[in-house]
Design a protein around this motif. Sequence first.
Motif, PDB file in Angstrom:
ATOM      1  N   ASN A 158      43.169 -43.529  22.752  1.00 11.88           N
ATOM      2  CA  ASN A 158      42.166 -43.010  23.688  1.00 11.88           C
ATOM      3  C   ASN A 158      40.878 -43.818  23.693  1.00 11.88           C
ATOM      4  O   ASN A 158      40.029 -43.616  24.554  1.00 11.88           O
ATOM      5  CB  ASN A 158      41.874 -41.528  23.422  1.00 11.88           C
ATOM      6  CG  ASN A 158      41.304 -41.269  22.037  1.00 11.88           C
ATOM      7  OD1 ASN A 158      40.302 -41.855  21.643  1.00 11.88           O
ATOM      8  ND2 ASN A 158      41.952 -40.377  21.297  1.00 11.88           N
ATOM      9  N   LYS A 218      40.545 -43.075  27.275  1.00 10.97           N
ATOM     10  CA  LYS A 218      39.332 -42.449  27.803  1.00 10.97           C
ATOM     11  C   LYS A 218      38.096 -43.328  27.620  1.00 10.97           C
ATOM     12  O   LYS A 218      37.181 -43.285  28.430  1.00 10.97           O
ATOM     13  CB  LYS A 218      39.087 -41.095  27.127  1.00 10.97           C
ATOM     14  CG  LYS A 218      40.099 -40.015  27.473  1.00 10.97           C
ATOM     15  CD  LYS A 218      39.731 -38.707  26.806  1.00 10.97           C
ATOM     16  CE  LYS A 218      40.648 -37.583  27.278  1.00 10.97           C
ATOM     17  NZ  LYS A 218      42.047 -37.808  26.866  1.00 10.97           N
ATOM     18  N   GLU A 257      44.692 -43.670  17.465  1.00 13.88           N
ATOM     19  CA  GLU A 257      43.951 -43.208  18.635  1.00 13.88           C
ATOM     20  C   GLU A 257      42.806 -44.143  18.989  1.00 13.88           C
ATOM     21  O   GLU A 257      42.382 -44.199  20.147  1.00 13.88           O
ATOM     22  CB  GLU A 257      43.376 -41.808  18.373  1.00 13.88           C
ATOM     23  CG  GLU A 257      44.429 -40.754  18.084  1.00 13.88           C
ATOM     24  CD  GLU A 257      43.807 -39.428  17.669  1.00 13.88           C
ATOM     25  OE1 GLU A 257      42.568 -39.369  17.545  1.00 13.88           O
ATOM     26  OE2 GLU A 257      44.566 -38.461  17.458  1.00 13.88           O
ATOM     27  N   ASN A 265      46.547 -41.917  27.673  1.00 13.74           N
ATOM     28  CA  ASN A 265      45.443 -41.119  27.122  1.00 13.74           C
ATOM     29  C   ASN A 265      44.130 -41.878  26.986  1.00 13.74           C
ATOM     30  O   ASN A 265      43.177 -41.351  26.410  1.00 13.74           O
ATOM     31  CB  ASN A 265      45.839 -40.580  25.735  1.00 13.74           C
ATOM     32  CG  ASN A 265      46.827 -39.446  25.825  1.00 13.74           C
ATOM     33  OD1 ASN A 265      46.562 -38.413  26.426  1.00 13.74           O
ATOM     34  ND2 ASN A 265      48.003 -39.656  25.249  1.00 13.74           N
TER      35      ASN A 265
END
Length: 293
Positions: free
Chosen positions: A212, A246, A187, A244
């Motif tokens: 992310n 961010k 991630e 995803n």
Amino acid sequence: MHNICIDAESFVALLNHCPSLVKLELVHPSLTLDSSAIQRLTPMNNLRSLLFMAILDNELSLLTALERFPVLETLNVCATCLTVAIPSHCKPLTQLKHLKLERITWKCGYEVDTDGSVGSFLEHLIKGSSLERISIRVEGELSLGYKAVRAFAMIPTLKALSLHVNVILQDDEFVEFIRALGGTAVEVLDFSNTNDLSFAVLDALAMLPLLNRFVSSVGMSSGPKRFQRVNMNGLRHMLCTSPNLKDVCFDAMVPEDSGVSLTRGQIEELMEQKIPRYHGSRAGYWEVRDLTI
């Protein structure tokens, strides 16, 4: 244990009287642990967290010492020298979930891991583990090659990888490494002093389904300021297709593709479209530092 006056023999004797110990912080830069002392350490079958800041003698591999901690989940080795020696028999740390090697100097006698010795060491350290988070920050000029970084992509449970170390990869090797991370649960990626970011690399990053947060920086250097070349079409592609993403941060970047003319405002607008900043709650975060166009 923080800077108390103790020798290796006394330290091992003390630990042998603490079989129920769950967490140990050994912060003693002047303490040297040698092979004979470690061999007398009774396996600590309850120790789950270890912060190690001491000296290992030239003959002792960290891997050998860690065999005394079979259920270790968190390992932080800081501000020490490590040999790349690998014992003939090495039990895997099957419970290890968090690994941090910070301000490490390698005793390998060269600046580039051309023969893969450091890579082999890292492979043995992480094999059979259930690692979720890895952070490596290396002192000095040692550069890691493909074998060293490829080992991280073989851990299906990996969620976060931070590499603050010189990494020397061909562009196709970097792409293959990123694609291999698709088989993990990654991630968060935080890279410093790695390759320039070509379209192919950014495309591979965009395909990571759970990514992310992505950070790419040039790190600290005593010489002239270095910039990282980033393919602007690839950046646009990554921002538009990554499912995803961010949080994004680029440090000291310069466009790789001369045919693409994007102003700083256009780049920031593109990032704002993909990752809105602070709309009531913290939806995401992006930053571009030191952009040269």
